[in-house]
Design a protein around this motif. Sequence first.
Motif, PDB file in Angstrom:
ATOM      1  N   VAL A 153       0.850  -1.200   0.000  1.00 39.46           N
ATOM      2  CA  VAL A 153       0.000   0.000   0.000  1.00 39.46           C
ATOM      3  C   VAL A 153       0.881   1.244   0.000  1.00 39.46           C
ATOM      4  O   VAL A 153       0.692   2.161  -0.805  1.00 39.46           O
ATOM      5  CB  VAL A 153      -0.954  -0.001   1.212  1.00 39.46           C
ATOM      6  CG1 VAL A 153      -1.650   1.358   1.340  1.00 39.46           C
ATOM      7  CG2 VAL A 153      -2.003  -1.095   1.076  1.00 39.46           C
TER       8      VAL A 153
ATOM      9  N   SER B 265       0.466   0.984  -4.119  1.00 36.27           N
ATOM     10  CA  SER B 265      -0.971   1.198  -4.322  1.00 36.27           C
ATOM     11  C   SER B 265      -1.407   2.619  -4.017  1.00 36.27           C
ATOM     12  O   SER B 265      -2.232   3.197  -4.739  1.00 36.27           O
ATOM     13  CB  SER B 265      -1.780   0.223  -3.458  1.00 36.27           C
ATOM     14  OG  SER B 265      -1.478  -1.113  -3.747  1.00 36.27           O
TER      15      SER B 265
ATOM     16  N   ARG C 242      -6.350   2.800  -5.816  1.00 38.93           N
ATOM     17  CA  ARG C 242      -5.537   2.276  -4.718  1.00 38.93           C
ATOM     18  C   ARG C 242      -6.052   0.916  -4.233  1.00 38.93           C
ATOM     19  O   ARG C 242      -5.293  -0.052  -4.135  1.00 38.93           O
ATOM     20  CB  ARG C 242      -5.536   3.257  -3.551  1.00 38.93           C
ATOM     21  CG  ARG C 242      -4.688   2.802  -2.372  1.00 38.93           C
ATOM     22  CD  ARG C 242      -5.211   3.243  -1.006  1.00 38.93           C
ATOM     23  NE  ARG C 242      -5.503   4.668  -0.916  1.00 38.93           N
ATOM     24  CZ  ARG C 242      -5.906   5.252   0.215  1.00 38.93           C
ATOM     25  NH1 ARG C 242      -6.040   4.550   1.332  1.00 38.93           N
ATOM     26  NH2 ARG C 242      -6.181   6.545   0.241  1.00 38.93           N
TER      27      ARG C 242
ATOM     28  N   LEU D 211      -6.069  -2.020  -6.845  1.00 39.39           N
ATOM     29  CA  LEU D 211      -4.724  -2.553  -7.015  1.00 39.39           C
ATOM     30  C   LEU D 211      -4.370  -3.498  -5.858  1.00 39.39           C
ATOM     31  O   LEU D 211      -3.899  -4.618  -6.071  1.00 39.39           O
ATOM     32  CB  LEU D 211      -3.722  -1.404  -7.113  1.00 39.39           C
ATOM     33  CG  LEU D 211      -2.376  -1.670  -7.798  1.00 39.39           C
ATOM     34  CD1 LEU D 211      -1.710  -0.355  -8.179  1.00 39.39           C
ATOM     35  CD2 LEU D 211      -1.439  -2.503  -6.960  1.00 39.39           C
ATOM     36  N   SER D 212      -4.631  -3.049  -4.626  1.00 41.01           N
ATOM     37  CA  SER D 212      -4.290  -3.861  -3.456  1.00 41.01           C
ATOM     38  C   SER D 212      -5.078  -5.163  -3.428  1.00 41.01           C
ATOM     39  O   SER D 212      -4.518  -6.249  -3.220  1.00 41.01           O
ATOM     40  CB  SER D 212      -4.544  -3.062  -2.176  1.00 41.01           C
ATOM     41  OG  SER D 212      -3.678  -1.963  -2.079  1.00 41.01           O
TER      42      SER D 212
END
Length: 412
Positions: free
Chosen positions: A147, A151, A257, A260-261
Motif C-alpha cells: 500500500v 498502491s 488504490r 490494485l491492493s
Amino acid sequence: MTTATSTRPDFKNPDLYVAGVPHDLFAQVRAEEPVYWNAEADGPGFWAVLRYADIVEVSRQPLLYSSAYANGGHRIFNENEVGLTGAGESAIGIPFISIDPPVHTQYRKFMMPAVAPGRLAGIEERITERCRALLDAIPLGEPVDLVQALSAPLPLMTLCELFDLPPEIGWHDLYDWTNAFVGEDDPEFRQSPEQMAQVLGSFFALMQTLFDTRRHQPGADLATLLANAEINGQPVQFRDFVGNMILALVGANETTRNSLSHTVVNFAAHPAQWQMVRDDPAILATAVREMVRHASPVMHMRRTATADTVLGGQAIAKGDKVVLWYTAANRDESVFADPDTFDITRGNIQHLAFGSGQHVCIGSRLAEMQLRVAFRLLAERVKGFELVSAPRRFRSNFINGLKNLDVKLVAG
C-alpha cells in the motif's frame, strides 16, 4: 414498511466489514429481499438495493432518486445535517455528486475536459515512469507494505499532476487527507475532533492558495477547471470549490488504490491467474474490469426518493433513503456467472463499481489505465506474490479499503 428485528442484518454497521465484505450475507438477503429495509439506530432507516438491475433502474432516474444535498446527499448520513465528511464542518460546500440535473450536468461538462485524450496527452508514459521508479525501490523477495510502496503513491502522484500541485505537497499529504475525509467510522483516521479540525485546516489552506492562484493565473489542470467553473452563469464559490476538490481527490484515489491492493491479494491466492498475465499482458486490456468488479472499492452510494414509487416490487415512499450496494450488485449471480470467483478471462464486463447512469465516474478510464500499467510492469519482474500477513482493513461501510498489504514480490 418491514419491521426490523435484532436478528436482521444491519448493512450500515461498519464493524460488519472489518474482517471482510460479507458477500455470503449480501447474497442471502439479495435472494430473499433484494430491496431490503435496513433499520438504523441513529436514523429513520433506509432501503438497501442489492440487485444489479434494480441499481441500474435507480441510477437512470436521477430526478426520482435524488442525490441532492438538500435531500441528504450521496452518503447514508445526511450531508445537510453533518456535512460532506460527517465531521459537522460548515466551510465545505456542495460537491457536484450531491447535486441533481441539470446543474449536475453543467459541472460534468466543466470537468470532462480534464480527462479528455487531448488534455491527458502523454500521461500514460508519465504514469509508467512513476510506476517503474516505485517498483525499482521495492526489494524483491523481502516483505514490503505494498500500500505504501505502490498502491497509494501511484494514483496520488497522478493526482498531483492533474491538479498541478506545488512541489511541497506530496502524495503523503493527499493520502492523509483522503483517509480522513472518508474514514468517519475508523478511529485511526478520525482520532478526535481536534485532529480532524487540524486536517481540515491544512487542507483549507492549500485550497485557498489553489483557488486564488488558478483564478488569477489559470492553467490546464483540474483545479483550474473547478476554480473557474460557471454554474447558471455565476462563478463557483470557494466553499463549493473545496467540496469538489475533496470529491476529486477521493474519487480519483480510493478506487485505483484499493483495486490494485485487492487484486494483488487475488493473484497471491490464484497464481494461475497471474501466470496468464505474465504469458499474455494484452489480457490486461479487459482484465482490469474484473479487478475492479471483484474489489468493488466503493461499496455503496445513497439516493432519496422524491416521490412515492415502486422498486423491485417494493413500495418506496417519498423521502425514503435508498442505498445502492454496488458490492452486492457486482456479485449478482443473475449477471455474473460464479460471481465470487476472481476470473480475469471474463472479458469486458459491465460492472457497477464506477457507478451507473448520471453519476458514473468520469475518471474510470484513467483508473483502468493505472491498473494496466502497474500490472504490466509487475509482470515483467515478478513471478508471484506471497502474503506475509492478513492486511488490516478500513472500518468502513463505504470504502472497501486495505490499510496495509505486507507481501513479498517473488522474482521471476
